[in-house]
Write an enzyme that holds these catalytic residues in place. Structure first.
Site, PDB file in Angstrom:
ATOM      1  N   ARG A 113       8.291  74.016  39.683  1.00  0.00           N
ATOM      2  CA  ARG A 113       7.859  73.617  41.029  1.00  0.00           C
ATOM      3  C   ARG A 113       8.739  72.483  41.538  1.00  0.00           C
ATOM      4  O   ARG A 113       8.977  71.516  40.839  1.00  0.00           O
ATOM      5  CB  ARG A 113       6.396  73.177  40.999  1.00  0.00           C
ATOM      6  N   HIS A 117       6.012  74.692  48.208  1.00  0.00           N
ATOM      7  CA  HIS A 117       5.704  75.406  49.455  1.00  0.00           C
ATOM      8  C   HIS A 117       5.619  76.917  49.307  1.00  0.00           C
ATOM      9  O   HIS A 117       5.435  77.626  50.290  1.00  0.00           O
ATOM     10  CB  HIS A 117       6.723  75.056  50.537  1.00  0.00           C
ATOM     11  N   CYS A 179      10.901  72.474  58.249  1.00  0.00           N
ATOM     12  CA  CYS A 179       9.720  71.733  57.828  1.00  0.00           C
ATOM     13  C   CYS A 179      10.168  70.708  56.785  1.00  0.00           C
ATOM     14  O   CYS A 179      10.674  71.078  55.723  1.00  0.00           O
ATOM     15  CB  CYS A 179       8.701  72.699  57.246  1.00  0.00           C
ATOM     16  N   VAL A 184      13.928  71.246  48.048  1.00  0.00           N
ATOM     17  CA  VAL A 184      15.285  71.785  47.932  1.00  0.00           C
ATOM     18  C   VAL A 184      15.352  72.883  46.859  1.00  0.00           C
ATOM     19  O   VAL A 184      15.997  73.911  47.043  1.00  0.00           O
ATOM     20  CB  VAL A 184      16.270  70.634  47.625  1.00  0.00           C
ATOM     21  N   GLY A 185      14.661  72.697  45.725  1.00  0.00           N
ATOM     22  CA  GLY A 185      14.776  73.642  44.607  1.00  0.00           C
ATOM     23  C   GLY A 185      14.407  75.063  44.978  1.00  0.00           C
ATOM     24  O   GLY A 185      15.168  76.002  44.717  1.00  0.00           O
ATOM     25  N   GLY A 186      13.261  75.263  45.594  1.00  0.00           N
ATOM     26  CA  GLY A 186      12.827  76.597  45.984  1.00  0.00           C
ATOM     27  C   GLY A 186      13.560  77.089  47.220  1.00  0.00           C
ATOM     28  O   GLY A 186      13.976  78.252  47.289  1.00  0.00           O
ATOM     29  N   ILE A 244      16.982  74.846  38.461  1.00  0.00           N
ATOM     30  CA  ILE A 244      17.975  74.182  39.301  1.00  0.00           C
ATOM     31  C   ILE A 244      17.747  72.678  39.183  1.00  0.00           C
ATOM     32  O   ILE A 244      16.636  72.196  39.426  1.00  0.00           O
ATOM     33  CB  ILE A 244      17.815  74.562  40.793  1.00  0.00           C
ATOM     34  N   TYR A 481       9.810  83.905  52.226  1.00  0.00           N
ATOM     35  CA  TYR A 481       8.477  84.165  52.797  1.00  0.00           C
ATOM     36  C   TYR A 481       7.691  84.991  51.776  1.00  0.00           C
ATOM     37  O   TYR A 481       7.254  86.110  52.050  1.00  0.00           O
ATOM     38  CB  TYR A 481       8.590  84.907  54.127  1.00  0.00           C
TER      39      TYR A 481
HETATM   40  C1  LIG Z   1       5.266  74.694  56.026  1.00  0.00           C
HETATM   41  C2  LIG Z   1       6.379  75.581  55.534  1.00  0.00           C
HETATM   42  C3  LIG Z   1       7.527  75.715  56.298  1.00  0.00           C
HETATM   43  C4  LIG Z   1       8.570  76.520  55.879  1.00  0.00           C
HETATM   44  N1  LIG Z   1       9.688  76.614  56.656  1.00  0.00           N
HETATM   45  C5  LIG Z   1      10.737  77.346  56.228  1.00  0.00           C
HETATM   46  C6  LIG Z   1      11.942  77.438  56.981  1.00  0.00           C
HETATM   47  O1  LIG Z   1      12.066  76.836  58.045  1.00  0.00           O
HETATM   48  N2  LIG Z   1      12.950  78.181  56.491  1.00  0.00           N
HETATM   49  C7  LIG Z   1      12.848  78.844  55.298  1.00  0.00           C
HETATM   50  O2  LIG Z   1      13.819  79.477  54.871  1.00  0.00           O
HETATM   51  N3  LIG Z   1      11.716  78.809  54.581  1.00  0.00           N
HETATM   52  C8  LIG Z   1      10.668  78.063  55.011  1.00  0.00           C
HETATM   53  N4  LIG Z   1       9.531  78.011  54.254  1.00  0.00           N
HETATM   54  C9  LIG Z   1       9.499  78.732  52.987  1.00  0.00           C
HETATM   55  C10 LIG Z   1      10.166  77.905  51.901  1.00  0.00           C
HETATM   56  O3  LIG Z   1      11.551  77.885  52.069  1.00  0.00           O
HETATM   57  C11 LIG Z   1       9.875  78.506  50.543  1.00  0.00           C
HETATM   58  O4  LIG Z   1       8.507  78.506  50.315  1.00  0.00           O
HETATM   59  C12 LIG Z   1      10.597  77.743  49.433  1.00  0.00           C
HETATM   60  O5  LIG Z   1      10.640  78.534  48.267  1.00  0.00           O
HETATM   61  C13 LIG Z   1       9.892  76.443  49.143  1.00  0.00           C
HETATM   62  O6  LIG Z   1      10.568  75.679  48.204  1.00  0.00           O
HETATM   63  P1  LIG Z   1       9.728  74.584  47.406  1.00  0.00           P
HETATM   64  O7  LIG Z   1      10.637  73.975  46.417  1.00  0.00           O
HETATM   65  O8  LIG Z   1       9.024  73.703  48.365  1.00  0.00           O
HETATM   66  O9  LIG Z   1       8.614  75.508  46.749  1.00  0.00           O
HETATM   67  P2  LIG Z   1       8.068  75.765  45.276  1.00  0.00           P
HETATM   68  O10 LIG Z   1       6.715  76.336  45.517  1.00  0.00           O
HETATM   69  O11 LIG Z   1       8.169  74.555  44.433  1.00  0.00           O
HETATM   70  O12 LIG Z   1       9.041  76.862  44.708  1.00  0.00           O
HETATM   71  C14 LIG Z   1       9.227  78.125  45.312  1.00  0.00           C
HETATM   72  C15 LIG Z   1       9.867  79.084  44.315  1.00  0.00           C
HETATM   73  O13 LIG Z   1      11.069  78.524  43.790  1.00  0.00           O
HETATM   74  C16 LIG Z   1      10.954  78.282  42.390  1.00  0.00           C
HETATM   75  N5  LIG Z   1      11.534  76.969  42.105  1.00  0.00           N
HETATM   76  C17 LIG Z   1      11.125  75.776  42.585  1.00  0.00           C
HETATM   77  N6  LIG Z   1      11.893  74.802  42.111  1.00  0.00           N
HETATM   78  C18 LIG Z   1      12.810  75.369  41.303  1.00  0.00           C
HETATM   79  C19 LIG Z   1      13.884  74.850  40.521  1.00  0.00           C
HETATM   80  N7  LIG Z   1      14.153  73.554  40.488  1.00  0.00           N
HETATM   81  N8  LIG Z   1      14.626  75.714  39.791  1.00  0.00           N
HETATM   82  C20 LIG Z   1      14.358  77.041  39.831  1.00  0.00           C
HETATM   83  N9  LIG Z   1      13.359  77.587  40.559  1.00  0.00           N
HETATM   84  C21 LIG Z   1      12.587  76.755  41.283  1.00  0.00           C
HETATM   85  C22 LIG Z   1       9.482  78.309  42.106  1.00  0.00           C
HETATM   86  O14 LIG Z   1       9.208  78.615  40.758  1.00  0.00           O
HETATM   87  C23 LIG Z   1       9.001  79.347  43.084  1.00  0.00           C
HETATM   88  O15 LIG Z   1       9.284  80.634  42.590  1.00  0.00           O
HETATM   89  C24 LIG Z   1       8.461  77.218  54.661  1.00  0.00           C
HETATM   90  C25 LIG Z   1       7.307  77.099  53.900  1.00  0.00           C
HETATM   91  C26 LIG Z   1       6.260  76.303  54.322  1.00  0.00           C
HETATM   92  C27 LIG Z   1       5.014  76.183  53.504  1.00  0.00           C
END
Ligand SMILES: Cc1cc2nc3c(=O)[nH]c(=O)nc-3n(C[C@H](O)[C@H](O)[C@H](O)COP(=O)(O)OP(=O)(O)OC[C@H]3O[C@@H](n4cnc5c(N)ncnc54)[C@H](O)[C@@H]3O)c2cc1C
Ligand SMILES: *[C@@H]1O[C@H](CO)[C@@H](O)[C@H](O)[C@H]1NC(C)=O
Ligand SMILES: *[C@@H]1O[C@H](CO)[C@@H](O)[C@H](O)[C@H]1NC(C)=O
Ligand SMILES: *[C@@H]1O[C@H](CO)[C@@H](O)[C@H](O)[C@H]1NC(C)=O
Ligand SMILES: *[C@@H]1O[C@H](CO)[C@@H](O)[C@H](O)[C@H]1NC(C)=O
Length: 538
Positions: A113, A117, A179, A184-186, A244, A481
């Site tokens: 995580r 998001h 947002c 950055v990771g996901g 990552i 998404y």
């Molecule tokens: C309010 C909101 C706004 C959004 N706006 C946009 C937007 O403008 N454009 C867009 O493209 N997307 C958008 N999204 C979607 C967003 O890009 C994805 O949900 C993204 O995966 C989130 O990354 P995170 O690190 O916050 O999520 P996490 O829930 O932490 O991770 C998402 C996925 O990536 C994996 N992951 C996380 N960290 C790592 C790591 N370090 N190494 C390997 N795998 C990892 C997780 O296991 C999971 O499978 C939005 C989502 C929300 C909730």
């Protein structure tokens, strides 16, 4: 025959049994999992690694707080949501290496995580026993403005990244999501798009290098991991391949002044004409112009008791308002854009404006550093539109949306730079030939399982109504998404066949190359999840 055990030890046994019955089994399991993990973790790190204070057991009073701080969808904050056995919160890269190796040693599923998001919560929920590797402490950002690059750790947020760039320059930016709290990771590993995608493509089109921890616990940069794996983690989802640690990104030029606006029209104001024409203009116009449409059923202001559909055009233009008006007057007069609708801002101010501050005065730029988040219950789905939808079909769609009542749509125009990049350049394949992406969106704030059932049914019904208007064979979807409706895997013996279903939708023809990379770098499928890239069968 052996004599009975002594009375005191029999008593002790009885007491133990009684105590065990009172403890919930998962609680007891958690304790031993915590002990085993900590023991391994200490063994796999050096005393100089300072490991104390980063592993949370279920019994720890901070456990629930740490878990919920990055839950961004309240559907996965219920008492029935499976909880991890342990949460690890690394402060050093060596902790990540040890966490990977210890999860492997103990045979426990590791969830990764960063910003939390994920729309389906798969970074912190699992049906198996699992640990969470939570990256939020690894959030440093190092901007090299002379070199026009930056290193950014996985646990940083997009808001922090944009803010740190703007501290050093008002003419540099980075193309990523709108947002600020997204991690950055996901985000980057899943593609990453934002309001500069028509000019500069996706985030992954602007990545130079990366550092990951692989399934052997090794730290690899681009050179060490090789071009196949580097390709895979730039849009194929990091979580199938490794952890990552950080990405090195290429900054992009932005003008000192950009222009934003929001214009709204309802059906009685000829919104359908606007949307129809938008389909031809938005994907082909000046690449510096990104006009997003938000479509939502609302109560009519002019016809009492009636429902209507409201279309909002939310825009970023990389230029000033006179240049913008010259384009929109000529290409999209249906919008009726006027000079007084336009707001000229610095790029970083436009980031805030887009991040929920598009009415009223802008707050301080430091708001971008905040990780506060008012979470809702929500569900998202995605689609790609490749041929314009006719006016009659748009009208029919509006009627269905008004009947359903709560689902909104977001149309994000492609074209520009997106059409120039080959579909195989990154795992993200939705390039030339796609006019716009649809996001289906439903939010609610009540904790009510019946309501949830109804709302999930609504969004799925709207998705079924649009079948004829969107990409086919496969019906494509955007990895970021996340939508578990389009297929999942149990990571068992059918994982390849299961993976082909959702993998074909997210990655089209790039799926096969992702499978090859996966098979080469993680043959035992340590890095897996409900929609991960499978290994080849046998
Ligand atoms: C309010 C909101 C706004 C959004 N706006 C946009 C937007 O403008 N454009 C867009 O493209 N997307 C958008 N999204 C979607 C967003 O890009 C994805 O949900 C993204 O995966 C989130 O990354 P995170 O690190 O916050 O999520 P996490 O829930 O932490 O991770 C998402 C996925 O990536 C994996 N992951 C996380 N960290 C790592 C790591 N370090 N190494 C390997 N795998 C990892 C997780 O296991 C999971 O499978 C939005 C989502 C929300 C909730
Ligand atoms: C909870 O875990 C954290 C992280 O390991 C640790 O710093 C803290 O002391 C623990 N709290 C209690 C009450 O044990
Ligand atoms: C998540 O659930 C916990 C436990 O029920 C609750 O205390 C907390 O307020 C919830 N979080 C949010 C953001 O609603
Ligand atoms: C809507 O379009 C019709 C027909 O083109 C036109 O007569 C009418 O003035 C338009 N209404 C608005 C509010 O623009
Ligand atoms: C749901 O909430 C998000 C932000 O929290 C917002 O951008 C979106 O427009 C909302 N969608 C609907 C359909 O209300």
């Amino acid at each position: 025959m052996k004599p009975f055990a002594s009375l005191p030890s029999l008593f002790a046994l009885l007491l133990f049994v009684l105590l065990s019955l009172r403890l919930s089994p998962s609680c007891a399991a958690s304790d031993s999992a915590y002990d085993a993990f900590l023991q391994c973790f200490t063994r796999r790190t050096q005393p100089s690694d300072h490991v104390s204070g980063i592993v949370y057991s279920r019994d720890n009073s901070s456990f629930a707080g740490v878990l919920v701080s990055y839950i961004r969808n309240l559907r996965f904050n219920s008492s029935s949501t499976p909880k991890p056995l342990v949460i690890v919160t690394p402060t050093r890269e060596s902790h990540v290496q040890a966490a990977v190796l210890c999860s492997k040693d103990l045979g426990v599923h590791l969830k990764l995580r960063s910003g939390g998001h994920d729309y389906e919560g798969i970074s912190y929920v699992s049906e198996d026993d699992f640990f969470i590797l939570d990256m939020f402490n690894l959030r440093s950002i190092d901007v090299d403005i002379q070199g026009e690059t930056a290193w950014v750790q996985a646990g940083a947020t997009l808001g922090e990244l944009y803010y740190r760039i703007s501290e050093k320059s008002n003419v540099h930016g980075f193309p990523a999501g709108v947002c600020g709290t997204v991690g950055v990771g996901g985000h980057l590993s899943g593609g990453g798009y934002g309001n500069m995608l028509r000019k500069y493509g996706l985030s992954v089109d602007n990545i130079i290098d990366a550092r990951i921890v692989d399934a052997e616990g090794r730290i690899l940069d681009r050179k060490a991991m090789g071009e196949d794996l580097f390709w895979a983690i730039n849009g194929g989802g990091g979580a199938s391949f490794g952890v990552i640690l950080a990405y090195q990104i290429k900054l992009v030029p932005v003008p000192e002044k950009v222009t934003v606006f929001r214009v709204e029209k309802t059906l009685d104001q000829n919104a359908t004409d606007l949307v129809y024409k938008w389909q031809f203009v938005a994907p082909t116009t000046d690449p510096g112009l990104f006009m997003r449409l938000l479509l939502q059923p609302v109560t009519s202001k002019t016809q009492k008791g009636q429902k209507t559909l409201r279309v909002s055009v939310v825009t970023l233009f990389l230029g000033n308002s006179d240049q913008l008006l010259a384009i929109t007057d000529k290409e999209l007069p249906e919008m009726g854009l006027k000079k007084e609708n336009c707001i000229e801002l610095s790029w970083i101010e436009s980031v805030l404006w887009w991040d929920g501050f598009d009415s009223g005065p802008l707050p301080a730029l430091e708001t971008l550093l905040s990780r506060d988040y008012a979470a809702n219950y929500l569900k998202r789905k995605s689609d790609y539109v490749q041929t314009p939808i006719s006016k009659a079909n748009l009208d029919w769609l509006w009627k269905k949306m008004i009947e359903l009542g709560k689902v909104g749509l977001v149309f994000n125009p492609y074209g520009g730079r997106m059409s120039e990049i080959p579909a195989s350049a990154t795992p993200f394949p939705h390039r030339a030939g796609n006019l716009y992406k649809i996001q289906y969106s439903i939010n609610w704030s009540e904790d009510d399982p019946e309501l949830e059932k109804n709302y999930l049914a609504q969004i799925r019904r709207l998705y079924s109504y649009t079948t004829a208007f969107v990409s086919k064979n496969p019906r494509s979807a955007f990895l970021n998404y996340r939508d578990l409706d389009i297929g999942t895997t149990t990571n068992g013996k059918n994982s390849y066949e299961e993976g082909e279903v959702y993998g074909g939708k997210y990655f089209n023809d790039n799926f096969q190359r992702l499978v090859k990379v996966k098979t080469a770098v993680d043959p035992s499928d340590f890095f897996r999840n409900e929609q991960s890239i499978p290994t080849l069968p046998n």
